[in-house]
Design a protein around this motif. Structure first.
Motif, short mmCIF file in Angstrom:
data_model
loop_
_atom_site.label_atom_id
_atom_site.label_comp_id
_atom_site.label_asym_id
_atom_site.label_seq_id
_atom_site.Cartn_x
_atom_site.Cartn_y
_atom_site.Cartn_z
N ASN A 11 26.67 37.76 43.13
CA ASN A 11 27.58 38.40 42.18
C ASN A 11 26.80 38.82 40.95
N ASN A 16 35.51 38.68 38.35
CA ASN A 16 35.93 39.96 38.92
C ASN A 16 36.66 40.80 37.88
N ILE A 19 34.53 43.01 35.61
CA ILE A 19 34.02 44.23 36.26
C ILE A 19 35.15 45.22 36.43
N THR A 23 35.00 48.96 34.87
CA THR A 23 35.09 50.17 35.68
C THR A 23 36.32 50.98 35.28
N MET B 113 39.80 41.86 49.07
CA MET B 113 39.35 42.67 47.94
C MET B 113 39.46 41.84 46.66
N ALA B 114 38.82 42.33 45.59
CA ALA B 114 38.81 41.56 44.34
C ALA B 114 40.19 41.48 43.73
N VAL B 181 38.26 51.17 41.44
CA VAL B 181 38.00 49.98 40.62
C VAL B 181 37.90 48.75 41.51
N LEU B 184 34.61 48.73 43.68
CA LEU B 184 33.41 48.41 42.92
C LEU B 184 33.38 46.93 42.55
N SER B 185 34.53 46.40 42.09
CA SER B 185 34.55 44.98 41.73
C SER B 185 34.27 44.12 42.95
N PHE B 188 30.44 44.61 44.00
CA PHE B 188 29.45 44.10 43.06
C PHE B 188 29.56 42.59 42.89
N ASN B 189 30.73 42.02 43.11
CA ASN B 189 30.89 40.63 42.72
C ASN B 189 31.22 39.69 43.87
#
Lengths: 207, 555
Positions: A11, A16, A19, A23, B113-114, B181, B184-185, B188-189
Motif C-alpha cells: 500500500n 484508503n 487516497i 483522487t 474494492m476500496a 476514484v 485508483l484507491s 494503489f492501496n
C-alpha cells in the motif's frame, strides 16, 4: 454499515479514504480548470471588451471580498487546530475549533450572498428582466463571475455540511484520537476549497 | 462440495434469499460486492448496447436507399446523437467498468474494492441517467437532434430534450469519476503481498491509466455541460458560447474535445489491457515487453491529452496550432504500434490455441490496425479538411470502436465468462459468432471509407443516388452484424443451464490470481490474503523469459 475495507499488504502507507479524497480532489480541480480555462479564453481573446474589475466592483467591493478571503483562510487555520487537538485527544477543544471553522464558512457564504444580491440587483439588472439594457462591457464578465464564484460557493456550502457532520461525530464520540484521519480527510477538502478560492479571487477580482 | 460452494459469489447470502427470487434479486440490487456490481454493469451495458444497436439499425434502414423512407427528418436527426450517447456512455464505458470491477480486485489479491458503497452508488446512477437520456424521446419535440457533440448554437436553441440529455451526461460523468476514484484507491492501496506496481497484470494497469484519464478529463466535460445548461436556462444572463453576447462557440468545442478525445482512450485502453491478458494465456507464453506495454499505455494517455484540437481543424484555428496538433496526433501511432508489435511478438513462437477469446483478440489486432491507420490519415491537416464530417470519419470511428472496443469486450466476456459463472459457453457457436462478426464489421464499415472519400456527409437524412449501392451494402452488413450478436447472447444464456463446468484455471494457462480461485469465485474472493509469486518480467538470456531459442554459432 458495510465493513471498512482495509489496506492491502502492498500500500501507500495511508488509509484508503485519504487516497480516495486526493483522487476526488484531482477531479474537482479539473472541473474548476474547465471553468477557469473558459474564463481565460473569453477574457483574453482579442477585442473581448473585458472591464477592469476595480471599476466594476469598486474599491469597497474588492476590499470586502479581501476580508472575506481572510476569514476563509482563518477557517483553514482553525481546521488545522481541529486535527491537532483531535490527535492529542482534547476532543472538547477540537469541537470548539470545529465550530469556529463552521462559522468561518457560514460567514463567507453570507458575505457572498450579500455581494451577489448587490451585483445582480444594482449592477446587472439585465439578468433578471429581459428589458433592461446589458452593461456597456462584455456581459460575460458577469456570467463568468457568477459561474466561478457560484460553483465555489456551492463547494463551501458542501464543506460546511461536511464539517457539521464531523462536528456531530466529535460530539457523539464517534471520532476520537484513533480515527482522527477522518478529520484529516475532511481537512483536505476544506483546504482545497480555500486554495481554489485564492485562485478564483486572483483571477476574477485582482488581475 | 456443497451446492452453495459450487455457485461461489452467485449463491444467496441469507436463507430468505435462498427461498425467494424477490429477496435474491434484492440482495443483488443492494450488493456491495464488486463481483456482483461488475456483473450488473455488464448486464446493464449489454441492454444499452442492444437499444443503441436498434437506433443504429434505424439509421441504416433509412439510409438503405436514397430519399425519405420510413421516418421524418427531425426524428432521423436525433438518431446519430442518441446512438452515440448510448454506445459510448452507457455501453462501452460501463462494460469496461464492469469487467474491471469483477477482475481488478481479484487480480491484485484484494477482497473487494476500496469503497464498496461508493461503487454501488456509482452503478445505480447509470440506469437513472439512461432513463433520463432516453426519456428525451417522450417530451414535446423529442430528443435533441444535434449529434452526440452538442455544439452550440444548435444545442442552445434545442428543446427540452436537450436539458434531459445534458443532465444525463453530467450524471454519467459523475458515475464514471466515482468508479475511477474507487479503482485508483483499490489498486494503489490494496495490493497483496509482493504485488508491486510493476508486477501487476496489464489489465489492472490499463484500468489505472484509464482511471487517471477519467479523473482528469471527465470534469472538463461536466464544466462545459454546466455552462451550456446555464446558457440554456438563463439566456439573458449567460453568454458563454454566444458571439452576440461576447461569447465564443469554439470555446465549447475546446472544452468538449478536451474530454472527448481522451474518452476514446478511456474506451480502448481497458481493451488493450484485456487483450494483453488473453494473448499470453492462449499463446502459453508470457507477455512480450511487459514494462514497455505498461509505459506505452501511460504514453498514450499523456499524449491523448494534447491532441484534442485535431477534431477542430476546420474551425479556423491558426495553421501553426493545427500543425502542432497534427504532429502530436501522429505521434500516438508510436506507442500504439509498440503495443501491436508486442502482442505479435507474444504470439511469435507460442503454442497457440485459437479459442473464441483468442480469435477475437487476433481479429482485434488486425482490424484495429486499419482503424489506427485511417486515424493517421485523418490527423493530417489538408486531408482532414477534405474528409471532415464525411463518412470516412464514421468508418474510422467504427473501426476503432466496433472493431476495437467491441471486439475486445467480446474477447473479455468470453475469456472471463467461465470465471464469472463457472460455466463454459458453446465453443462452436462462439467461433461462429466471431467469424460472422468479423466479416460483417468489414462489410458494414469498410465501404464507408469509400463513401467518405466520394464526399458523402455524415448525419445526413438523404443523399445523392450515386451513393445508393454502397449504402445498401453497408446497411445489409449492419443487419447481419446486429443479428449475430443475439446468437452470442443466446450462447451465454444457454451456458448458464447447459454449459460445461469450469475448473479454477478454466483455460489451464491463466497466470494471474483470478485463475487460482474457484470458478465462480467465493464471496470474499480469497479465503486468506494471497501472496503473489513475483514474475521476472525481463527477457534476459540467463534469467527471465527466453525470447527465441538462438542457434549457437559454434555448432
Amino acid at each position: 454499515m458495510a465493513a471498512q475495507v482495509e489496506a492491502g499488504a502492498e500500500n501507500l502507507g495511508v488509509e484508503n479514504g485519504k487516497i480516495g479524497m486526493w483522487t476526488f480532489l484531482v477531479m474537482d480541480a479539473m472541473t474548476f480548470a474547465g471553468f477557469l480555462a473558459g474564463y481565460a479564453r473569453l477574457r483574453w481573446s482579442p477585442g473581448s471588451g473585458w472591464p477592469m474589475p476595480y471599476e466594476t466592483f469598486g474599491v469597497i467591493g474588492i476590499q470586502l471580498t479581501a476580508f472575506n478571503t481572510f476569514v476563509l483562510i482563518c477557517s483553514s487555520v482553525s481546521m488545522v487546530h481541529v486535527l491537532a487537538e483531535t490527535m492529542k485527544g482534547n476532543l472538547k477543544r477540537a469541537e470548539n475549533w470545529m465550530l469556529a471553522t463552521i462559522f468561518g464558512g457560514l460567514f463567507f457564504l453570507g458575505v457572498q450572498g450579500y455581494e451577489w444580491t448587490h451585483l445582480i440587483m444594482d449592477k446587472w439588472p439585465h439578468m433578471l428582466s429581459a428589458g433592461a439594457a446589458p452593461p456597456a462591457y462584455n456581459s460575460n464578465f458577469a456570467s463568468t463571475f457568477l459561474n466561478l464564484t457560484g460553483f465555489h460557493g456551492a463547494h463551501v456550502a458542501v464543506g460546511v455540511m461536511y464539517n457539521v457532520i464531523m462536528y456531530l461525530g466529535l460530539r457523539r464520540g464517534k471520532i476520537d484520537q484513533d480515527n482522527a484521519s477522518l478529520i484529516e480527510i475532511a481537512g483536505l477538502y476544506w483546504h482545497f476549497v480555500d486554495l481554489i478560492w485564492i485562485l478564483v479571487f486572483t483571477f476574477v477580482y485582482l488581475i | 462440495m456443497s451446492q452453495s460452494d459450487a455457485m461461489g459469489f452467485l449463491s444467496p447470502l441469507t436463507e430468505k434469499a435462498e427461498n425467494s427470487w424477490f429477496w435474491y434479486i434484492k440482495e443483488w440490487v443492494c450488493s456491495t460486492d464488486a463481483k456482483r456490481i461488475g456483473l450488473m454493469y455488464i448486464i446493464f451495458g449489454i441492454l444499452m448496447g442492444v437499444i443503441g444497436g436498434v437506433l443504429s439499425i434505424l439509421i441504416r434502414i433509412e439510409l438503405f436507399s436514397a430519399g425519405a423512407d420510413i421516418m421524418s427528418e427531425t426524428f432521423y436527426a436525433t438518431l446519430p446523437g442518441m446512438h452515440a450517447t448510448l454506445m459510448i456512455f452507457f455501453f462501452v464505458i460501463p462494460i469496461f467498468t464492469g469487467v474491471g470491477n469483477f477482475v481488478v480486485p481479484i487480480q491484485i489479491g484484494a477482497p473487494d474494492m476500496a469503497f464498496p458503497r461508493l461503487n454501488l452508488a456509482g452503478f445505480w446512477i447509470l440506469p437513472a441517467a439512461a432513463a433520463m437520456a432516453l426519456s428525451a424521446y417522450l417530451v414535446p419535440k423529442g430528443a435533441p437532434g444535434f449529434g452526440w457533440t452538442g455544439y452550440p448554437p444548435l444545442s442552445v436553441q434545442a428543446s427540452l430534450g436537450a436539458d434531459l440529455w445534458i443532465a444525463a451526461i453530467i450524471l454519467v460523468g459523475t458515475s464514471s469519476t466515482m468508479a475511477a476514484v474507487n479503482f485508483l484507491s483499490t489498486v494503489f492501496n490494496m495490493r497483496c503481498k509482493n504485488m508491486t506496481l510493476f508486477q501487476m497484470p496489464l489489465f489492472t494497469w490499463s484500468l489505472v491509466v484509464t482511471s487517471f484519464l477519467i479523473l482528469a478529463s471527465t470534469p472538463v466535460l461536466t464544466s462545459a455541460m454546466m455552462m451550456l445548461e446555464l446558457q440554456r436556462t438563463f439566456p439573458a444572463a449567460f453568454h458563454f458560447f454566444d458571439p452576440q453576447g461576447g461569447g465564443d462557440p469554439i470555446l465549447y468545442q475546446h472544452l468538449f474535445w478536451f474530454y472527448s478525445h481522451p474518452a476514446v482512450y478511456i474506451m480502448i485502453l481497458p481493451g488493450f489491457g484485456l487483450i494483453s491478458e488473453v494473448i499470453p494465456t492462449f499463446s502459453r507464453k508470457p507477455i512480450f515487453g511487459y514494462a514497455v506495454m505498461a509505459w506505452s499505455m501511460i504514453a498514450i494517455a499523456v499524449l491523448g491529452f494534447v491532441v484534442w484540437a485535431h477534431h477542430m481543424f476546420t474551425t479556423g484555428i491558426a495553421l501553426r496550432v493545427r500543425m502542432a496538433f497534427m504532429l502530436l496526433t501522429m505521434l500516438i501511432a508510436v506507442p500504439t504500434g509498440i503495443k501491436i508489435f508486442s502482442w505479435l511478438a507474444t504470439m511469435w513462437g507460442g503454442s497457440l490455441s485459437f479459442k473464441t477469446p483468442m480469435l477475437f483478440a487476433v481479429g482485434f489486432i488486425a482490424m484495429f490496425t486499419i482503424g489506427g491507420l485511417s486515424g493517421v490519415v485523418l490527423a493530417s491537416v489538408p486531408v482532414d479538411i477534405q474528409l471532415h464530417d464525411t463518412y470516412y470519419v464514421v468508418a474510422h470511428i467504427h473501426y476503432v470502436l466496433v472493431a476495437g472496443s467491441v471486439m475486445t469486450i467480446w474477447a473479455g466476456i468470453y475469456y472471463w465468462w467461465p470465471k464469472m459463472t463457472g460455466r463454459f459457453y458453446h465453443e462452436g457457436l462462439g467461433k461462429f459468432h466471431f467469424w460472422v462478426t468479423t466479416i460483417f464489421i468489414n462489410v458494414t464499415f469498410f465501404i464507408q471509407h469509400y463513401l467518405g472519400m466520394q464526399g458523402m456527409p455524415r448525419r445526413y437524412f438523404d443523399y445523392d443516388p450515386q451513393f445508393e449501392w454502397a449504402n445498401a451494402i453497408s446497411s445489409l452488413g449492419s443487419f447481419a452484424l446486429f443479428s449475430v450478436q443475439f446468437v452470442a447472447l443466446g450462447n451465454l444464456v444457454w451456458s448458464l443451464y447447459a454449459g460445461r463446468q469450469a475448473e479454477a484455471n478454466a483455460w489451464e494457462d491463466g497466470e494471474t490470481l483470478e485463475w487460482d480461485i474457484s470458478s465462480p469465485p467465493p464471496h470474499h474472493n480469497f479465503p486468506e490474503p494471497p501472496v503473489w509469486e513475483p514474475v521476472d518480467r525481463s527477457h534476459d538470456e540467463e534469467e527471465g523469459h527466453e525470447l527465441q531459442p538462438q542457434p549457437s554459432p559454434a555448432e
